[in-house]
Design a protein around this motif. Sequence first.
Motif, PDB file in Angstrom:
ATOM      1  N   SER A 294       0.834  -0.943   0.091  1.00  0.00           N
ATOM      2  CA  SER A 294      -0.078  -0.250  -0.178  1.00  0.00           C
ATOM      3  C   SER A 294       0.818   1.137  -0.181  1.00  0.00           C
ATOM      4  O   SER A 294       0.449   2.104  -0.745  1.00  0.00           O
ATOM      5  CB  SER A 294      -1.311   0.413   0.963  1.00  0.00           C
ATOM      6  N   ILE A 295       2.051   1.024   0.635  1.00  0.00           N
ATOM      7  CA  ILE A 295       2.608   2.433   1.173  1.00  0.00           C
ATOM      8  C   ILE A 295       3.323   2.599  -0.544  1.00  0.00           C
ATOM      9  O   ILE A 295       3.760   3.800  -1.080  1.00  0.00           O
ATOM     10  CB  ILE A 295       3.402   2.449   1.586  1.00  0.00           C
ATOM     11  N   VAL A 296       3.689   1.711  -0.909  1.00  0.00           N
ATOM     12  CA  VAL A 296       4.308   1.648  -2.766  1.00  0.00           C
ATOM     13  C   VAL A 296       4.213   2.154  -3.178  1.00  0.00           C
ATOM     14  O   VAL A 296       4.273   3.013  -4.572  1.00  0.00           O
ATOM     15  CB  VAL A 296       5.052   0.415  -2.442  1.00  0.00           C
ATOM     16  N   ALA A 297       2.144   1.774  -3.460  1.00  0.00           N
ATOM     17  CA  ALA A 297       1.259   2.219  -3.825  1.00  0.00           C
ATOM     18  C   ALA A 297       1.494   3.802  -3.948  1.00  0.00           C
ATOM     19  O   ALA A 297       0.583   4.587  -4.902  1.00  0.00           O
ATOM     20  CB  ALA A 297      -0.057   1.985  -4.395  1.00  0.00           C
ATOM     21  N   SER A 298       1.427   4.516  -2.610  1.00  0.00           N
ATOM     22  CA  SER A 298       1.223   5.682  -2.332  1.00  0.00           C
ATOM     23  C   SER A 298       2.629   6.289  -2.943  1.00  0.00           C
ATOM     24  O   SER A 298       2.049   7.978  -3.620  1.00  0.00           O
ATOM     25  CB  SER A 298       0.938   6.111  -1.261  1.00  0.00           C
TER      26      SER A 298
ATOM     27  N   LEU B  81       6.819  -3.448  -6.435  1.00  0.00           N
ATOM     28  CA  LEU B  81       7.663  -2.763  -5.991  1.00  0.00           C
ATOM     29  C   LEU B  81       8.215  -2.414  -8.022  1.00  0.00           C
ATOM     30  O   LEU B  81       8.684  -1.103  -8.777  1.00  0.00           O
ATOM     31  CB  LEU B  81       9.157  -3.589  -5.752  1.00  0.00           C
ATOM     32  N   VAL B  82       7.920  -3.529  -9.007  1.00  0.00           N
ATOM     33  CA  VAL B  82       7.746  -3.369 -10.220  1.00  0.00           C
ATOM     34  C   VAL B  82       7.196  -2.046 -10.648  1.00  0.00           C
ATOM     35  O   VAL B  82       7.438  -1.777 -11.724  1.00  0.00           O
ATOM     36  CB  VAL B  82       7.428  -4.806 -10.549  1.00  0.00           C
ATOM     37  N   HIS B  83       5.937  -1.701 -10.428  1.00  0.00           N
ATOM     38  CA  HIS B  83       4.640  -1.251 -10.791  1.00  0.00           C
ATOM     39  C   HIS B  83       5.518  -0.101 -10.371  1.00  0.00           C
ATOM     40  O   HIS B  83       5.243   1.062 -11.150  1.00  0.00           O
ATOM     41  CB  HIS B  83       3.491  -1.524  -9.873  1.00  0.00           C
ATOM     42  N   MET B  84       5.821   0.375  -9.099  1.00  0.00           N
ATOM     43  CA  MET B  84       6.664   1.472  -8.975  1.00  0.00           C
ATOM     44  C   MET B  84       7.536   2.514  -9.577  1.00  0.00           C
ATOM     45  O   MET B  84       7.266   3.267 -10.303  1.00  0.00           O
ATOM     46  CB  MET B  84       7.119   1.671  -7.550  1.00  0.00           C
ATOM     47  N   TYR B  85       8.618   1.337  -9.489  1.00  0.00           N
ATOM     48  CA  TYR B  85       9.881   1.643 -11.105  1.00  0.00           C
ATOM     49  C   TYR B  85       9.380   1.672 -11.614  1.00  0.00           C
ATOM     50  O   TYR B  85       9.773   2.497 -12.842  1.00  0.00           O
ATOM     51  CB  TYR B  85      10.558   0.478 -10.724  1.00  0.00           C
ATOM     52  N   ALA B  86       8.638   0.909 -12.053  1.00  0.00           N
ATOM     53  CA  ALA B  86       8.341   1.060 -14.368  1.00  0.00           C
ATOM     54  C   ALA B  86       7.200   2.375 -14.380  1.00  0.00           C
ATOM     55  O   ALA B  86       7.230   2.992 -15.592  1.00  0.00           O
ATOM     56  CB  ALA B  86       7.688   0.255 -14.311  1.00  0.00           C
ATOM     57  N   THR B  87       6.170   2.565 -13.449  1.00  0.00           N
ATOM     58  CA  THR B  87       5.724   4.115 -13.435  1.00  0.00           C
ATOM     59  C   THR B  87       6.215   4.923 -13.174  1.00  0.00           C
ATOM     60  O   THR B  87       6.598   6.615 -13.867  1.00  0.00           O
ATOM     61  CB  THR B  87       4.970   4.172 -12.716  1.00  0.00           C
ATOM     62  N   LEU B  88       7.562   5.028 -12.596  1.00  0.00           N
ATOM     63  CA  LEU B  88       8.616   6.462 -12.460  1.00  0.00           C
ATOM     64  C   LEU B  88       9.440   5.816 -12.966  1.00  0.00           C
ATOM     65  O   LEU B  88      10.682   7.494 -13.926  1.00  0.00           O
ATOM     66  CB  LEU B  88       9.241   6.044 -11.020  1.00  0.00           C
ATOM     67  N   GLY B  89       9.468   5.522 -14.729  1.00  0.00           N
ATOM     68  CA  GLY B  89      10.348   5.160 -15.731  1.00  0.00           C
ATOM     69  C   GLY B  89      11.685   4.121 -15.441  1.00  0.00           C
ATOM     70  O   GLY B  89      12.605   4.762 -16.397  1.00  0.00           O
TER      71      GLY B  89
ATOM     72  N   ILE C 111       7.322  11.415  -9.012  1.00  0.00           N
ATOM     73  CA  ILE C 111       8.428  11.539  -9.333  1.00  0.00           C
ATOM     74  C   ILE C 111       9.665  11.228  -7.946  1.00  0.00           C
ATOM     75  O   ILE C 111      10.509  11.806  -7.409  1.00  0.00           O
ATOM     76  CB  ILE C 111       8.815  12.702  -9.757  1.00  0.00           C
ATOM     77  N   GLN C 112       9.149  10.875  -6.636  1.00  0.00           N
ATOM     78  CA  GLN C 112       9.339  10.735  -5.715  1.00  0.00           C
ATOM     79  C   GLN C 112      10.274   9.666  -5.421  1.00  0.00           C
ATOM     80  O   GLN C 112       9.692   8.447  -4.739  1.00  0.00           O
ATOM     81  CB  GLN C 112       8.256  10.326  -4.325  1.00  0.00           C
ATOM     82  N   VAL C 113      10.873   8.937  -6.397  1.00  0.00           N
ATOM     83  CA  VAL C 113      12.294   8.039  -6.200  1.00  0.00           C
ATOM     84  C   VAL C 113      12.919   7.565  -5.072  1.00  0.00           C
ATOM     85  O   VAL C 113      12.975   6.507  -4.723  1.00  0.00           O
ATOM     86  CB  VAL C 113      12.777   8.598  -7.583  1.00  0.00           C
ATOM     87  N   GLU C 114      13.242   9.107  -4.330  1.00  0.00           N
ATOM     88  CA  GLU C 114      14.154   9.345  -2.895  1.00  0.00           C
ATOM     89  C   GLU C 114      12.702   7.664  -2.393  1.00  0.00           C
ATOM     90  O   GLU C 114      13.601   7.175  -1.351  1.00  0.00           O
ATOM     91  CB  GLU C 114      14.259  10.159  -2.175  1.00  0.00           C
TER      92      GLU C 114
ATOM     93  N   SER D 226       4.159  18.305 -16.617  1.00  0.00           N
ATOM     94  CA  SER D 226       5.412  17.748 -16.524  1.00  0.00           C
ATOM     95  C   SER D 226       6.033  17.877 -14.736  1.00  0.00           C
ATOM     96  O   SER D 226       6.502  19.033 -14.577  1.00  0.00           O
ATOM     97  CB  SER D 226       6.670  17.714 -17.016  1.00  0.00           C
ATOM     98  N   SER D 227       6.573  17.673 -14.669  1.00  0.00           N
ATOM     99  CA  SER D 227       7.329  17.488 -13.257  1.00  0.00           C
ATOM    100  C   SER D 227       8.592  17.187 -13.041  1.00  0.00           C
ATOM    101  O   SER D 227       9.628  16.280 -13.784  1.00  0.00           O
ATOM    102  CB  SER D 227       6.053  16.890 -12.207  1.00  0.00           C
ATOM    103  N   ILE D 228       9.717  17.818 -12.074  1.00  0.00           N
ATOM    104  CA  ILE D 228      11.273  18.006 -11.889  1.00  0.00           C
ATOM    105  C   ILE D 228      10.938  17.920 -10.191  1.00  0.00           C
ATOM    106  O   ILE D 228      10.856  19.071  -9.439  1.00  0.00           O
ATOM    107  CB  ILE D 228      11.775  18.404 -13.305  1.00  0.00           C
TER     108      ILE D 228
END
Length: 634
Positions: free
Chosen positions: A352-356, A387-395, A360-363, A587-589
């Motif tokens: 659930s936390i990973v889904a939140s 985690l796979v979904h999170m990293y894929a979503t973040l690029g 671009i909150q990579v850290e 876009s965000s950075i």
Amino acid sequence: MYTLVKKLHDIPRILTFYSHLLDHCLSSKSLNLTKVVHGQLIKVGFNGHTFLGNRCLQFYIRFQSTDDILKAFGDIQRKNCISWNICLKGLLNCGQNEMAHSLFQKMPERDVVSWNSMISWYVCSGRSDLAREGFQEMLYIGVKPSSYTYSIITSLVFDALLGKELHGRIITSGLIRSNVVLGNSLIDMYGKIGLIDYAVRVFMSMEYLDLISWNSLITGCCRAGFSELALSKFSSMRSLGYSPDQFTCSAVITCCTNLQNLKTGRQLFALCIKAGFLSNSIVSSALIDLFSKSNRLDHSVQLFTELDRFDSAIYNSMISSYVSHGISESAIELFVLMRREDVRLTEFTLSSIVASITGIQVEQGTQIHTLAIKLGFEMDLIVCSSLVHMYATLGFIDYAMRIFTHMVQPDLIAWNTMIMGLTLNGRLVEAINSFQELHNRGLIPDHMSLTAVLRACSYGGFVDEGVAIFSKIDEYYGLVPCYEHYVFLVDLLCQNGNVYEAMEVTEKMPYEPKSTIWESLLHACIAHGDLRLAEKVSKRLVELEPYLSLPYVILGRIYEMTGRWEDAVRVREAMKRIVVKKVVGYSSIMIKSHVHSFTEDQLQQNAGRDVYLILRLLTWDDSGTSTVEELNEF
């Protein structure tokens, strides 16, 4: 005493005497006393007697003393099947699994109790495959399963054909007639498979029913999507005088959540308060989930704050509620509180936390990933998929692939997440290859798998592959194509120039076409030069999206090209009158832990003017095109 032992006619009295002594040891729960009695048996030479040796084994099993179990077992001169079974069970209870497996292989005779012990251990160890193999071997050598055997195996069946075959064996064995436990196991099995009509038939054929029978049926109906039927069975249960327990209430609350039936859910809430079930975390977490999914997040928060005790299930439900409503900050704050209160984290917490973690909150994502490794969840399917979904979503698709490739046995959800991640990151060939690999592994694709691979075909223009996959959905995969599947099929046909085929699919599809399909058709009509069809599609698009500029522009051009000047003027005037919607993307950075958002023509941050000044300075050439006066305009 020695004289007494040597007299053969006194042996029954001696066995009775020591048996009573061992019973006293059991009632006193004293290991030392048991060892004293065992020592006396060794002294008089009766430690090798089968009956007394078996009794000693039973007591040492109670105290989980491995050395004593092995010594008592070794002293028995004539070991019978009971001796072997007691020792086997004792080693399994003590956690000596390898030793128990070796003992099982050496057994001169294996009866149904022996097999039940091993099959049960396989299931508890998560080795369902070995449990099924053991059951098949047991049948092959002619050992007749007991009702306990069948109750274990039914929990492992997730296939309709195997479930029916097992049910047939149980009926043939004659064990089901008055066996409530076995009947309940069959109801639960059919509920998991989704064959609710079979579950109801088993339920109606049972001579005796208990609360577990009702709970199994209600839970099965809820799990299979028959929530209305579950509520009906709950009403019947109440009318017949059965009092619900916590499991009943949690299942019925889940049904109300699925149906968005807040009215009945509130009645159940009152029932839980009256019965004192709110202290049960399963019930409380189900109520939090009900209020959240009924768009009553304030009720979820109020219930959460008023609870007396908290555990992982309650925290997980509240965190998931915050995440589903897009309140990531509150979810993370609650997660921090959970850590501070030393509440046990589960795989659902981390998922659930990973889904939140969005944007671009990579850290934060890498921190949660590190925590998952630290807690030993790095191989958990739920956490890994998140985690796979999170990293894929973040690029960070390479990170996602690295996690996926290290998963021991990824399930269908993990495969779907990986295929969709590859698709959204432009790795289209790899996405299609992953779909083929999923197929080769023996997994049956679901709607999400097909949506992901068809999207990859659509994005990459792989027409032949996409059309071939779509053609297999009904007959080969046994699924009904959903709307998204038709969207990608129409897009593929349009890309291939098959405009009329795409139009035919659109008109015959069992869903009402939305603007996405009509836009694809419109672009294809223009590229194909079919003005008549383009006019038809444009008019249909105007009806669906009257504020969209595209169909007006196309219609105006068509009318101009065909000399229909009055129609062209009418379309232009209509376009001016109607406010055209324009979707503004951004876009965000992230710079030094601060997220900055940019729209198409605006910089959404306090330092926007300074950034534009720096950009103008960077583009200032030697000819002096950009002057100080021009910079001051900003």
